[in-house]
Design an enzyme around this catalytic site. Structure first.
Site, PDB file in Angstrom:
ATOM      1  N   HIS A  20      -7.385  -7.910   0.098  1.00  0.00           N
ATOM      2  CA  HIS A  20      -6.339  -7.592  -0.877  1.00  0.00           C
ATOM      3  C   HIS A  20      -5.325  -8.719  -1.054  1.00  0.00           C
ATOM      4  CE1 HIS A  20      -6.893  -3.472  -2.083  1.00  0.00           C
ATOM      5  NE2 HIS A  20      -6.799  -2.955  -0.888  1.00  0.00           N
TER       6      HIS A  20
ATOM      7  N   GLY B 247      -4.693   4.489   6.258  1.00  0.00           N
ATOM      8  CA  GLY B 247      -5.337   3.648   7.270  1.00  0.00           C
ATOM      9  C   GLY B 247      -4.550   2.370   7.482  1.00  0.00           C
ATOM     10  N   ALA B 248      -4.174   1.735   6.372  1.00  0.00           N
ATOM     11  CA  ALA B 248      -3.449   0.468   6.439  1.00  0.00           C
ATOM     12  C   ALA B 248      -2.882   0.163   5.069  1.00  0.00           C
ATOM     13  CB  ALA B 248      -4.387  -0.655   6.872  1.00  0.00           C
ATOM     14  N   MET B 249      -1.991  -0.831   5.008  1.00  0.00           N
ATOM     15  CA  MET B 249      -1.362  -1.173   3.728  1.00  0.00           C
ATOM     16  C   MET B 249      -1.240  -2.681   3.607  1.00  0.00           C
ATOM     17  SD  MET B 249      -0.070  -0.312   0.863  1.00  0.00           S
ATOM     18  CE  MET B 249       0.488  -1.581  -0.266  1.00  0.00           C
ATOM     19  N   GLU B 250      -1.689  -3.184   2.459  1.00  0.00           N
ATOM     20  CA  GLU B 250      -1.859  -4.627   2.257  1.00  0.00           C
ATOM     21  C   GLU B 250      -0.593  -5.376   1.865  1.00  0.00           C
ATOM     22  OE1 GLU B 250      -3.216  -2.153   0.337  1.00  0.00           O
ATOM     23  OE2 GLU B 250      -3.214  -2.685  -1.790  1.00  0.00           O
ATOM     24  N   ASN B 251       0.572  -5.060   2.451  1.00  0.00           N
ATOM     25  CA  ASN B 251       1.785  -5.823   2.151  1.00  0.00           C
ATOM     26  C   ASN B 251       1.509  -7.302   2.402  1.00  0.00           C
ATOM     27  OD1 ASN B 251       3.179  -3.187   2.190  1.00  0.00           O
ATOM     28  ND2 ASN B 251       2.856  -3.368   4.405  1.00  0.00           N
TER      29      ASN B 251
ATOM     30  N   GLU C 189      -8.971  -1.306  -5.088  1.00  0.00           N
ATOM     31  CA  GLU C 189      -9.526  -0.657  -3.895  1.00  0.00           C
ATOM     32  C   GLU C 189     -11.039  -0.793  -3.817  1.00  0.00           C
ATOM     33  OE1 GLU C 189      -7.825  -0.206  -1.621  1.00  0.00           O
ATOM     34  OE2 GLU C 189      -5.814   0.081  -2.414  1.00  0.00           O
TER      35      GLU C 189
ATOM     36  N   GLU D 246      -7.980  -5.158   4.171  1.00  0.00           N
ATOM     37  CA  GLU D 246      -6.594  -5.521   3.851  1.00  0.00           C
ATOM     38  C   GLU D 246      -6.484  -7.014   3.563  1.00  0.00           C
ATOM     39  OE1 GLU D 246      -4.718  -3.021   3.252  1.00  0.00           O
ATOM     40  OE2 GLU D 246      -6.219  -1.655   4.088  1.00  0.00           O
TER      41      GLU D 246
HETATM   42 ZN   LIG Z   1      -7.116  -1.046  -0.058  1.00  0.00          ZN
END
Ligand SMILES: [Zn+2]
Length: 847
Positions: A308, A268-272, A327, A305
């Protein structure tokens, strides 16, 4: 040490700062790189071991504090994804600068440094490159210490075509023009963080105007032509970031925040940190035309995100066994932020639907504890599931409600202050919470975190009070694990002669008597629905609740009652007739979540029963749904809430599909035709229902129309609505067409596996779909992102006949899904539950 665990790096050399220069080539899909890593050598070594995968290392040298430069020899270990750099003489303890030149490929598997293409406004294919490193794919982009505990600072430089945009974790310091129409984009130092959070994105991007959150500018970035879909994400992005700064009591730790929509994205998405990447549907949305559910999805993912940035990025798990906490916590915080931002959405109420979905998996024998030992990093892949996210968030919510919201938040603040820019373990959080609340948090949480499953609480009336008993809930009872016990926070509300009593109790024993001054008239044992357990009332207590369904129970409590009874019916503890009689009492029901569970059970039943039973089921559901649809009408009423508008759509959709109501189907087709001519004359929350009904009853002409709408969609939501609706067409030749779309490159590999799952779940397409999946299995494995395979396999729960079940079992015995063994086992058990019910219920619904 290294011989025993070749997948863990030695700790005798640690990185402190990476200077990383990458030159991606978007025509040959390759890249070259040059890095200088400031390291600390803790003891003299002859070898330095770090991670590298699918990379070639061309030159390695090390300059030590004495100014001496040593050439290194490279030995690559493909299996363990490691590079060993050997030096002729020992490297002394102290500081050093490691210089490595390397090259790699921009792959098409949506992990590491990968490629993506999209249609530009001119109709041409346009390239871009993006990264996805979690859990262990940073090593595909640059040689590094690719474990979360090796935190370091990153200074990134990207060399790109001058007309392209380059984005990384930190703000741009300067851009230097280079020969050949190139430029070097130089980014500031990042904060100290783990490799899996590093990101670089290169392509044609447009950004929304920056809005300030504290000292950090926030923007939404997308490929050209989509900037107008960014407003909603900017609003929730700013609101949630501000919410979290206040909640955590710590300002946002980055120097800027870009939320970037990537046309090809595996999850879905990535918390960079500072450069969060999303699939387009989770970020870009037309706030005026999208449904409430679609808007909620964007609000959820953006908030998740952003949460995070502190929980995960600032404080990170030591090793992958701690992933669940990252998570679970971000999922919990996402609800808090969205609930604060739009209270009218009653986000915690709709969370009950997610909680119920987790309970469905966790009621299986093949479930797993939330936290489990992770040896090899790839074992962490099995943690990205409903038990980590939804069960994890549920037990945190249960704990928060038990401790009190303020006390809980104070513990979180203490934990973040104590472990910022460093790593922590689950137990560190319990320490912080125990310190701030003086409650035995660890003893309570250990029963939920390290123990799989959850209890069924049985309640009986006693002369003065109630007796509660706990026992593990299982859909398939084989008598195992019956000695399992939990520390169960019981949120009790009871009606007695002297009024309503509210009480919170911790049930730690098998059985407990709750003393009350008077005899009980009625009781709700999971008041507010925060508990991760099911309740089974004695028949007299259940009668009391049925009489006061709309009066004494909140919507969430009605949801729990219906959902627990449905689970109980699937487990054979309650008869199907009793369940159907219970939902018959819902004629006055106006809550969207309660209806979601009822409609969900209808879909589930439809897949279980045969054609004759199906006709009877349709009549029964029609009799339940029709009055509700009549009550709500087909057009919004003045002043109704967004949730009511959504419910109208859900009811219409169910009446026209699972209840097969002809007049409803006709009306839906007329309204769909009207929507095609003038989209804004039909309420947006009704449109998914119209699409579902037209597909369900659809002809080849409808199919062509839907396909065209998918291909020429104006928004990501429209694209997926029409794409996934193709799975609901029933005519055999149309089923074939959809099946062929899943592997021939017309549908993005980020979506194909989910399209396939949809076809398997379509009762009239399932036989064809299963045979197609079997014969194209290898192609699917080759094409689809790894993480999508177990999720696609969820579709097998629709193959509810003894013969199909046997075939499915045989297939997976020969074709194990390595990255999702547990999940596939769970799908198989859910199928077993359904086939068992088919047998048990074969004489019902025959009138
Ligand atoms: Zn997450």
């Amino acid at each position: 040490m290294s011989a025993e665990k070749p997948y863990r790096l030695p700790t005798n050399v640690t990185p402190e700062r990476y200077e990383l220069k990458l030159t991606p080539d978007l025509t040959t899909w390759t890249f070259t790189g040059d890095e200088r890593i400031s390291i600390h050598v803790h003891e003299p070594v002859r070898e330095i071991i770090l991670n590298a995968a699918e990379l070639e290392l061309h030159a390695v040298s090390l300059q030590t504090a004495d100014g001496k430069v040593r050439e290194g020899r490279v030995n690559l270990d493909a299996e363990n994804e490691r590079a060993t750099l050997s030096f002729a003489e020992p490297v002394p303890a102290g500081g050093g600068d490691l210089q490595i030149q390397f090259s790699g490929i921009l792959n098409d598997k949506l992990h590491g440094f990968y490629r993506s293409t999209y249609k530009g406004a001119d109709g041409q294919d346009k390239p871009l490159a993006s990264t996805q490193f979690e859990s262990t794919d940073a090593r595909r982009a640059f040689p590094c210490w690719d474990e979360p505990a090796f935190k370091a600072v990153y200074q990134v430089t990207l060399v790109v075509d001058e007309k392209l945009t380059a984005i990384s974790n930190a703000r741009v310091v300067r851009e230097n023009a280079l020969p050949g129409n190139k430029k070097a984009v130089v980014f500031a130092d990042s904060m100290k963080m783990s490799t899996y959070l590093v990101a670089f994105i290169v392509g044609e991007f447009e950004a929304s105007a920056p809005v300030m959150v504290g000292n950090a500018p926030l923007r939404v970035c997308a490929v050209p032509g989509k900037k107008h879909l960014a407003t909603f994400a900017v609003d929730i992005g700013k609101a949630s970031l501000e919410h979290f700064s206040a909640y955590y009591g710590i300002p946002y730790p980055g120097d800027k925040l870009d939320l970037i929509a990537i046309p090809d994205f595996a999850s879905g998405a990535m918390e960079n940190l500072g450069a969060i990447t999303f699939r387009e549907t989770a970020l870009l949305v037309d706030a005026e035309r999208a449904t409430r559910a679609e808007l909620e999805r964007v609000a959820d993912v953006v908030s998740h995100e952003n949460a995070h940035m502190w929980f995960g990025d600032l404080v990170t798990m030591k090793w992958w066994n701690g992933l669940w906490l990252n998570e679970a916590f971000a999922t919990f915080m996402e609800m808090l932020a969205v609930d604060a931002w739009k209270p009218e959405w009653r986000r915690w109420d709709s969370f009950t639907v997610s909680r119920a979905a987790a309970m469905q998996v966790d009621g299986l024998k093949s479930t797993r504890p939330i936290e489990f030992p992770v040896e090899r990093p790839e074992e962490a892949a099995g943690m990205f599931d409903i038990l980590t996210y939804e069960k994890g968030a549920s037990v945190l919510r249960m704990l928060e409600q038990y401790l009190g919201a303020d006390a809980f938040r104070n513990g979180i603040r203490l934990y973040l202050r104590r472990h910022g820019y460093a790593n922590a373990e689950t137990t560190d959080l319990w320490d912080a919470l125990e310190e701030s609340t003086r409650q035995p948090v660890r003893a309570l949480m250990d029963t939920w975190i390290f123990q799989a499953g959850y209890p069924l609480i049985s309640v009986v009336k006693e002369p003065r009070g109630l007796r509660l008993t706990q026992q593990i809930f299982r859909y398939l009872q084989d008598g195992s694990d019956r000695d399992r016990k939990w520390h169960v926070p019981i949120f009790l509300r009871a009606g007695t002669k002297s009024g309503v009593i509210n009480k919170t109790i911790l049930l730690a024993d098998r059985e407990q008597h709750i003393e009350l001054d008077d005899a009980v008239d009625w009781a709700v044992v999971n008041a507010g629905g925060h508990g991760f357990y099911r309740v089974r009332y004695s028949s007299e207590l259940l009668d009391g609740l049925k009489q006061g369904l709309q009066k004494q129970l909140s919507a969430v409590e009605r949801f729990s009652l219906i959902n627990d009874t449905w689970a109980s019916a699937l487990a054979g503890l309650t008869s199907l007739t009793d369940y159907l009689d219970l939902i018959d009492l819902l004629r006055e029901e106006n809550d969207v979540n309660v209806w979601t569970t009822v409609i969900g059970s209808g879909h589930h039943l439809e897949r279980i029963v045969d054609d004759q039973q199906c006709a009877s089921l349709e009549r029964r559901l029609g009799a339940l749904l029709q009055p509700a649809v009549d009550r709500f009408g087909w057009t919004p009423k003045k002043g109704e809430s967004e949730l009511e508008s959504q419910l109208r759509g859900d009811l219409v959709g169910a009446l026209g599909t699972i209840a097969e109501e002809k007049a409803c189907q006709q009306r839906a087709r007329e309204l769909f035709a009207q929507y095609e001519k003038s989209p804004d004359t039909v309420d947006r929350n009704l449109i998914p229902a119209l699409i579902a009904i037209v597909a369900h009853t659809g002809t080849a002409t409808d199919y062509d129309k839907f396909y065209g709408r998918f291909k020429n969609a104006q928004t990501p939501q429209e694209e997926t609505r029409f794409l996934f609706a193709l799975a609901n067409f029933c005519m055999p030749e149309l089923v074939d067409r959809t099946l062929n779309l899943t592997i021939h490159g017309e549908v993005r590999t980020q979506n194909s596996p989910y399209l396939m799952r949809g076809i398997l779940l379509n009762k009239r397409a399932r036989v064809k779909a299963w045979s197609f999946m079997k014969s194209h299995w290898d192609e699917m494995l080759r094409q689809y992102p790894d993480n999508a395979i177990p999720r696609m396999c969820e579709g097998i729960i629709g193959l509810v006949t003894p013969d199909l079940e046997a075939d499915v079992r045989q297939f997976f015995a020969k074709h194990p899904v390595k990255q999702g063994t547990k999940q596939v086992e769970q799908h198989l058990e859910r199928l077993r539950v359904a086939v068992t019910c088919q047998e048990r219920w074969r004489d019902l619904l025959r009138s």
